[in-house]
Design a protein around this motif. Sequence first.
Motif, PDB file in Angstrom:
ATOM      1  N   GLU A 166      -9.035 -18.736   8.189  1.00 20.21           N
ATOM      2  CA  GLU A 166      -8.224 -17.480   8.589  1.00 20.21           C
ATOM      3  C   GLU A 166      -7.657 -17.987   9.910  1.00 20.21           C
ATOM      4  OE1 GLU A 166      -5.404 -15.666   8.571  1.00 20.21           O
ATOM      5  OE2 GLU A 166      -6.449 -14.267   7.142  1.00 20.21           O
ATOM      6  N   ARG A 218     -10.155  -8.643  12.826  1.00 19.41           N
ATOM      7  CA  ARG A 218     -10.728  -8.085  11.860  1.00 19.41           C
ATOM      8  C   ARG A 218     -12.353  -7.697  12.191  1.00 19.41           C
ATOM      9  NH1 ARG A 218      -8.770 -12.069   6.523  1.00 19.41           N
ATOM     10  NH2 ARG A 218      -6.516 -11.035   6.634  1.00 19.41           N
ATOM     11  N   ASN A 219     -12.948  -8.580  13.150  1.00 22.45           N
ATOM     12  CA  ASN A 219     -14.160  -8.153  13.473  1.00 22.45           C
ATOM     13  C   ASN A 219     -14.057  -7.106  14.530  1.00 22.45           C
ATOM     14  OD1 ASN A 219     -15.659 -10.397  12.395  1.00 22.45           O
ATOM     15  ND2 ASN A 219     -14.725 -11.850  14.079  1.00 22.45           N
ATOM     16  N   SER A 279      -5.512  -6.725  12.771  1.00 21.91           N
ATOM     17  CA  SER A 279      -6.271  -6.955  11.762  1.00 21.91           C
ATOM     18  C   SER A 279      -5.448  -7.189  10.195  1.00 21.91           C
ATOM     19  CB  SER A 279      -7.528  -6.218  11.366  1.00 21.91           C
ATOM     20  OG  SER A 279      -7.102  -4.874  11.447  1.00 21.91           O
ATOM     21  N   ASP A 280      -4.200  -6.538  10.365  1.00 29.93           N
ATOM     22  CA  ASP A 280      -3.465  -6.773   9.097  1.00 29.93           C
ATOM     23  C   ASP A 280      -2.661  -7.838   9.257  1.00 29.93           C
ATOM     24  OD1 ASP A 280      -3.887  -4.230   8.498  1.00 29.93           O
ATOM     25  OD2 ASP A 280      -2.181  -3.231   9.188  1.00 29.93           O
ATOM     26  N   SER A 287     -15.342 -13.047   9.846  1.00 30.78           N
ATOM     27  CA  SER A 287     -15.183 -11.636   9.665  1.00 30.78           C
ATOM     28  C   SER A 287     -15.676 -11.432   8.100  1.00 30.78           C
ATOM     29  CB  SER A 287     -13.536 -11.312   9.632  1.00 30.78           C
ATOM     30  OG  SER A 287     -12.946 -12.138   8.731  1.00 30.78           O
ATOM     31  N   SER A 288     -16.063 -12.492   7.118  1.00 37.33           N
ATOM     32  CA  SER A 288     -16.328 -12.164   5.879  1.00 37.33           C
ATOM     33  C   SER A 288     -17.622 -12.141   5.800  1.00 37.33           C
ATOM     34  CB  SER A 288     -15.639 -13.784   5.011  1.00 37.33           C
ATOM     35  OG  SER A 288     -16.246 -13.714   3.863  1.00 37.33           O
ATOM     36  N   ASN A 339      -8.667 -13.304  12.277  1.00 40.13           N
ATOM     37  CA  ASN A 339     -10.167 -13.313  12.241  1.00 40.13           C
ATOM     38  C   ASN A 339     -10.754 -12.276  13.269  1.00 40.13           C
ATOM     39  OD1 ASN A 339     -12.813 -14.243  10.859  1.00 40.13           O
ATOM     40  ND2 ASN A 339     -12.992 -14.831  12.970  1.00 40.13           N
TER      41      ASN A 339
END
Length: 383
Positions: free
Chosen positions: A355, A363-364, A203-204, A330-331, A360
């Motif tokens: 992204e 991040r989810n 996620s980074d 993820s936003s 993405n």
Amino acid sequence: MKMVVQVKLLPDTATQAALRETLALCNQAANHTSRRAFTTGVNGKTSLQRLVYGELKAMGLSAQPAIHVVRKVAGAYVTLKANVKAGNYGPEGAKRRAKVESNPVRFRKDAAQPFDDRCLSWQVDAKTVSIWTARGRSGRIPFVCSPAQLEMLRAHRRGESDLVFRGGTWYLYATCEVPEAETFEPEGFLGVDLGIANIATTSDGDRRVGRQLNQVRHRNRRLRSRLQKKGTKSAKRLLRKLSGREARFASDTNHRIAKSIVTEAERTCRGIALEDLGGIRERVRLRKPQRVTLHSWAFHQLGTFIAYKAQRCGVPVVYVDPAYTSQGCSSCGHIDKRNRPDQATFACTSCGFAEHADVNAARNIAARGVTGWAVSHAADDAA
């Protein structure tokens, strides 16, 4: 937690011959025990030992090696039953399953043999080991390993050690009981998306590209196909030489990736969130070329490496539902197939967020890791 330390033995010519005889005798005894277990239906450790112990002693085994042979056979039948129950040999009535169930378990003449401290003694500081053989107790056999492995043997070795002959080289796999580090309270989670084009994406935004690994696998697959079709003695000799090379390369790659992920999570005081990919091979429907790629992808091994390395460092690991992680934004959280127009691109049709698709998804996964950790600890507090 249990870990295995592999050390390389350096026996002289006479000792090598004794070790070969030992493995051959132990596995001959294991095959005899397996046949007896199959014909009598007795495959529990204690009852099987009563049945064949005298016969194994008459074959030339000492007491402890005979007991370990019985345990090895009993363990093999436990594993067989578990695989049959899990459907790994096909459904009831399948030819493969019928063949497996209608024959006793067989052991190769050079299959690994476990030893305990009654028939194998370590001299860690001297880097030597003494082993029971069919010719009697061996002299001190030198071994080599890394300084870290030597320190682990000195501090944590417990239980059995397996004698293994692989690729013309002798090894001992020693079991070590390493104390677990206390798990810390994470300040967030590092999500990890496992894939084929990118082996692991965090996620980074750190992506580990799988191009080199996939190229090696495709090249080896083509080479194996040509050699198998050729079928000459030299082709078979080369196939034996190539055996295991791809697996070792993949394992080394996975170790490096897992170490970097766990190190980053530990440095930033975060936990690690992984997808629960159990049964993915049965769920996913793909064309034949894609199936070959998926089935040779060692995602389970990478996940296992991450989990045990994290456990050693006290880094918490949670497993999350992978459903729609690649299609969800993820936003804003909007889920739509059209959000992912191709393999590498994610563009939300609702909020316009764009992204890399794997970043993405990671991040989810990280967000679900935070939720899963909070829910599990809330349940623990309530209990």
